[in-house]
Design an enzyme around this catalytic site. Sequence first.
Site, PDB file in Angstrom:
ATOM      1  N   ARG A 128       0.833  -1.206   0.000  1.00  0.00           N
ATOM      2  CA  ARG A 128       0.000   0.000   0.000  1.00  0.00           C
ATOM      3  C   ARG A 128       0.867   1.256   0.000  1.00  0.00           C
ATOM      4  O   ARG A 128       0.528   2.260  -0.633  1.00  0.00           O
ATOM      5  CB  ARG A 128      -0.914  -0.020   1.239  1.00  0.00           C
ATOM      6  CG  ARG A 128      -1.839   1.184   1.338  1.00  0.00           C
ATOM      7  CD  ARG A 128      -2.815   1.049   2.498  1.00  0.00           C
ATOM      8  NE  ARG A 128      -2.175   1.210   3.797  1.00  0.00           N
ATOM      9  CZ  ARG A 128      -2.789   1.007   4.970  1.00  0.00           C
ATOM     10  NH1 ARG A 128      -4.047   0.599   4.995  1.00  0.00           N
ATOM     11  NH2 ARG A 128      -2.170   1.190   6.113  1.00  0.00           N
ATOM     12  N   ARG A 134       1.883   7.497   2.318  1.00  0.00           N
ATOM     13  CA  ARG A 134       1.901   7.652   3.772  1.00  0.00           C
ATOM     14  C   ARG A 134       3.279   7.314   4.328  1.00  0.00           C
ATOM     15  O   ARG A 134       3.787   6.211   4.095  1.00  0.00           O
ATOM     16  CB  ARG A 134       0.849   6.725   4.409  1.00  0.00           C
ATOM     17  CG  ARG A 134      -0.561   7.193   4.214  1.00  0.00           C
ATOM     18  CD  ARG A 134      -1.583   6.190   4.713  1.00  0.00           C
ATOM     19  NE  ARG A 134      -1.384   5.770   6.111  1.00  0.00           N
ATOM     20  CZ  ARG A 134      -2.221   4.989   6.770  1.00  0.00           C
ATOM     21  NH1 ARG A 134      -3.326   4.545   6.158  1.00  0.00           N
ATOM     22  NH2 ARG A 134      -1.982   4.643   8.008  1.00  0.00           N
ATOM     23  N   ARG A 146       3.549   0.152  14.812  1.00  0.00           N
ATOM     24  CA  ARG A 146       2.079   0.175  14.727  1.00  0.00           C
ATOM     25  C   ARG A 146       1.505  -1.189  15.110  1.00  0.00           C
ATOM     26  O   ARG A 146       0.477  -1.277  15.790  1.00  0.00           O
ATOM     27  CB  ARG A 146       1.643   0.568  13.310  1.00  0.00           C
ATOM     28  CG  ARG A 146       1.945   2.027  12.991  1.00  0.00           C
ATOM     29  CD  ARG A 146       1.857   2.334  11.508  1.00  0.00           C
ATOM     30  NE  ARG A 146       0.517   2.227  10.981  1.00  0.00           N
ATOM     31  CZ  ARG A 146       0.245   2.119   9.679  1.00  0.00           C
ATOM     32  NH1 ARG A 146       1.209   2.123   8.781  1.00  0.00           N
ATOM     33  NH2 ARG A 146      -1.000   2.022   9.284  1.00  0.00           N
TER      34      ARG A 146
END
Length: 191
Positions: A128, A134, A146
């Site tokens: 992604r 990002r 995360r």
Amino acid sequence: MTNIILFGPPGSGKGTQAAKLVEKYNLLHISTGDLFRYEIGNNTPLGLKAKSYIDNGNLVPDEVTIGMLKNKVDSNPDVKGYIFDGFPRTIPQAISLDEFLANKDLTINALIALDVDDEEIVNRILLRGKTSGRADDNDRSTIQNRIDVYNESTSQVYGHYNEKELSHTINGLGTIEEIFGRLCSLMDTKV
Ligand code: AMP
């Protein structure tokens, strides 16, 4: 109203599946991650406050996150229900959400967790990251952080709703349609 928490680690497909659920069940999708990215993109004071936490893969403080979430709900009262994606991520957030909804005579109807193993998550997020732009999708140690935050703190939210017999888990591996099919059969039988 039907109010769902779509739950699971980063990269487990919550955003993808939420978009499909919105179409089928006509609910409002509220992603706190998306709300933060919107604020950051517009250089708002809230965005500036949140940016460094997000870029490092840490949680934005509860008071900031909860306030933002409440504003979003309050500005969209006339909906069939909400899909909460990426919220609540801590027990205080869950308690605040429960109280906030109860004051409106609303409740959470179900928490649905997408089960995906860590290795698959890292691969999906890195993939992604090639297009998301990002910062938190492009650095292995941020991604790992995360995942650690999810395992150490966010996963407790599952237990919070499990005590009320509202938590469910579905297999988050497979094609988007396969996973959506599992979600819909749960929605249509248990929610
Ligand atoms: P997401 O798009 O859900 O992966 O969220 C991206 C980042 O936004 C997270 O890693 C956190 O830094 C922040 N964030 C999103 N939702 C929350 C939340 N409920 N509580 C605290 N931080 C959040």
